[in-house]
Design a protein around this motif. Structure first.
Motif, mmCIF file in Angstrom:
data_model
loop_
_atom_site.group_PDB
_atom_site.id
_atom_site.type_symbol
_atom_site.label_atom_id
_atom_site.label_comp_id
_atom_site.label_asym_id
_atom_site.label_seq_id
_atom_site.Cartn_x
_atom_site.Cartn_y
_atom_site.Cartn_z
ATOM 1 N N LEU A 79 0.829 -1.209 0.000
ATOM 2 C CA LEU A 79 0.000 0.000 0.000
ATOM 3 C C LEU A 79 0.866 1.262 0.000
ATOM 4 O O LEU A 79 0.512 2.257 -0.652
ATOM 5 C CB LEU A 79 -0.926 -0.005 1.215
ATOM 6 N N LEU A 80 1.977 1.225 0.708
ATOM 7 C CA LEU A 80 2.875 2.381 0.715
ATOM 8 C C LEU A 80 3.504 2.595 -0.655
ATOM 9 O O LEU A 80 3.697 3.740 -1.082
ATOM 10 C CB LEU A 80 3.965 2.190 1.773
ATOM 11 N N PHE A 81 3.833 1.504 -1.346
ATOM 12 C CA PHE A 81 4.367 1.642 -2.706
ATOM 13 C C PHE A 81 3.338 2.307 -3.612
ATOM 14 O O PHE A 81 3.665 3.241 -4.360
ATOM 15 C CB PHE A 81 4.757 0.280 -3.261
ATOM 16 N N LEU A 82 2.092 1.831 -3.538
ATOM 17 C CA LEU A 82 1.033 2.447 -4.348
ATOM 18 C C LEU A 82 0.823 3.901 -3.942
ATOM 19 O O LEU A 82 0.570 4.764 -4.793
ATOM 20 C CB LEU A 82 -0.264 1.661 -4.181
ATOM 21 N N GLY A 83 0.935 4.186 -2.641
ATOM 22 C CA GLY A 83 0.787 5.562 -2.177
ATOM 23 C C GLY A 83 1.887 6.456 -2.713
ATOM 24 O O GLY A 83 1.626 7.601 -3.112
ATOM 25 N N GLY A 84 3.124 5.960 -2.732
ATOM 26 C CA GLY A 84 4.227 6.748 -3.270
ATOM 27 C C GLY A 84 4.082 7.009 -4.755
ATOM 28 O O GLY A 84 4.325 8.124 -5.236
ATOM 29 N N VAL A 85 3.665 5.982 -5.501
ATOM 30 C CA VAL A 85 3.445 6.143 -6.943
ATOM 31 C C VAL A 85 2.311 7.134 -7.201
ATOM 32 O O VAL A 85 2.413 8.004 -8.073
ATOM 33 C CB VAL A 85 3.141 4.775 -7.589
ATOM 34 N N SER A 86 1.227 7.015 -6.432
ATOM 35 C CA SER A 86 0.074 7.906 -6.617
ATOM 36 C C SER A 86 0.438 9.340 -6.276
ATOM 37 O O SER A 86 0.058 10.288 -6.996
ATOM 38 C CB SER A 86 -1.093 7.438 -5.748
ATOM 39 N N PHE B 288 9.675 7.205 -5.870
ATOM 40 C CA PHE B 288 8.808 7.557 -4.757
ATOM 41 C C PHE B 288 8.135 6.315 -4.180
ATOM 42 O O PHE B 288 7.925 6.225 -2.962
ATOM 43 C CB PHE B 288 7.758 8.578 -5.193
ATOM 44 N N GLY B 289 7.765 5.374 -5.033
ATOM 45 C CA GLY B 289 7.198 4.135 -4.531
ATOM 46 C C GLY B 289 8.172 3.396 -3.632
ATOM 47 O O GLY B 289 7.773 2.810 -2.615
ATOM 48 N N ILE B 290 9.456 3.438 -3.990
ATOM 49 C CA ILE B 290 10.484 2.778 -3.177
ATOM 50 C C ILE B 290 10.752 3.564 -1.895
ATOM 51 O O ILE B 290 10.845 2.991 -0.798
ATOM 52 C CB ILE B 290 11.775 2.611 -3.996
ATOM 53 N N ILE B 291 10.867 4.888 -2.011
ATOM 54 C CA ILE B 291 11.165 5.713 -0.837
ATOM 55 C C ILE B 291 10.052 5.634 0.196
ATOM 56 O O ILE B 291 10.300 5.679 1.406
ATOM 57 C CB ILE B 291 11.398 7.181 -1.270
ATOM 58 N N PHE B 292 8.816 5.470 -0.262
ATOM 59 C CA PHE B 292 7.688 5.392 0.668
ATOM 60 C C PHE B 292 7.705 4.092 1.485
ATOM 61 O O PHE B 292 6.863 3.912 2.372
ATOM 62 C CB PHE B 292 6.366 5.514 -0.102
ATOM 63 N N GLN B 293 8.654 3.194 1.194
ATOM 64 C CA GLN B 293 8.823 1.995 2.012
ATOM 65 C C GLN B 293 9.601 2.292 3.293
ATOM 66 O O GLN B 293 9.748 1.405 4.154
ATOM 67 C CB GLN B 293 9.582 0.914 1.224
ATOM 68 N N LEU B 294 10.089 3.519 3.435
ATOM 69 C CA LEU B 294 10.948 3.871 4.562
ATOM 70 C C LEU B 294 10.323 3.539 5.916
ATOM 71 O O LEU B 294 11.009 2.964 6.783
ATOM 72 C CB LEU B 294 11.319 5.355 4.483
ATOM 73 N N PRO B 295 9.058 3.885 6.185
ATOM 74 C CA PRO B 295 8.490 3.532 7.496
ATOM 75 C C PRO B 295 8.499 2.032 7.774
ATOM 76 O O PRO B 295 8.810 1.612 8.900
ATOM 77 C CB PRO B 295 7.048 4.068 7.400
ATOM 78 N N ILE B 296 8.188 1.230 6.772
ATOM 79 C CA ILE B 296 8.166 -0.221 6.962
ATOM 80 C C ILE B 296 9.572 -0.758 7.204
ATOM 81 O O ILE B 296 9.786 -1.625 8.066
ATOM 82 C CB ILE B 296 7.522 -0.914 5.749
ATOM 83 N N VAL B 297 10.545 -0.261 6.451
ATOM 84 C CA VAL B 297 11.928 -0.726 6.610
ATOM 85 C C VAL B 297 12.447 -0.407 8.007
ATOM 86 O O VAL B 297 13.029 -1.268 8.690
ATOM 87 C CB VAL B 297 12.833 -0.094 5.532
#
Length: 255
Positions: free
Chosen positions: A112-119, A162-171
């Motif tokens: 969902l975070l990846f989709l959020g970053g792309v969106s 951005f899709g990758i960077i939005f993974q930061l909280p999960i990582v």
């Protein structure tokens, strides 16, 4: 079986099985994406950022290359939860039971975070950048001949990072639950993290202050959200460690 009890051959065999599953589902996704790529390409060609420009194919193979890139993008997006699960399943034998349950729950949130970053990058950042670029060309009296290949490459250049960077909280939450980082470390590293995110934003956006800030500020906010989430994860990590030590003491007392 505990991860430490695996032999090298067993590790390689397990890895082979996981890779086979990933390739299988990726192949299925590629086949399905061939039917979805054309509607998506038509949408991106006729969306608002592209309405005032003429897209040209400068090479014979450009339409095929675009089609292939969109197919691969869709296929990897659709299979990313499966790929994440297979990677989790490969490393999970080395985790504690509570760590396995916790990290498994991160997979849908990562998707969902990846989709959020792309969106975010496509619907908010990309239109601004296109307006800025075309406006600058008009002010300089430059006639833009935009190839459709460059247009789609620009979309991927903006959205995928951005899709990758939005993974930061999960990582960071994952590393916190493993005890590798803690909120105090993230707070101390804030200045360095801001600098790194600022540099990343410089590579993604054009060299103007407004677009740079338009990209950097959300990344800074994302880092602060990551710290807040890390605090929650760290409390759970401390509770799990306390429970594990208590169980070990009770086990020793019964012997």
């Amino acid at each position: 079986m505990n991860n430490n009890e695996f032999t090298v051959v067993e590790h390689l065999d397990e890895l082979r099985k996981r890779l086979f599953v990933m390739v299988f589902f990726l192949t299925i996704a590629v086949i399905g994406s061939f039917f979805l790529a054309k509607p998506l390409i038509n949408y991106l060609q006729n969306a608002e950022p592209a309405q005032n420009i003429t897209l040209n194919a400068l090479q014979v193979v450009d339409p095929f290359l675009i089609y292939l890139k969109v197919v691969l993008f869709l296929a990897f997006t659709f299979t990313s939860p499966i790929i994440s699960y297979q990677l989790w399943a490969f490393v999970s034998p080395g985790l504690q039971e509570q760590e396995r349950r916790a990290t498994l729950s991160y997979i849908p949130f990562a998707f969902l975070l990846f989709l959020g970053g792309v969106s975010f990058s496509y619907f908010l950042l990309f239109p601004y950048l296109m307006t800025f670029m075309t406006g600058l060309a008009t002010e300089l009296g430059i006639t833009q001949i935009i190839s459709i290949n460059d247009y789609f490459n620009f979309i991927f250049q903006i959205t995928i990072p951005f899709g990758i960077i939005f993974q930061l909280p999960i990582v960071l939450l994952f590393l916190t639950r493993l005890g590798l980082v803690n909120p105090q470390m993230l707070v101390k590293a804030r200045k360095m993290a801001y600098f790194v995110l600022f540099v990343i934003a410089a590579f993604i956006t054009p060299p103007d202050l407004v677009s740079h800030l338009f990209t950097s500020v959300p990344l800074f906010i994302l880092y602060e959200i990551s710290i807040a989430i890390s605090r929650v994860g760290y409390r759970k990590y401390l509770a799990a460690e306390a429970k594990r030590k208590l169980e070990e003491q009770q086990l020793h007392q019964t012997k």
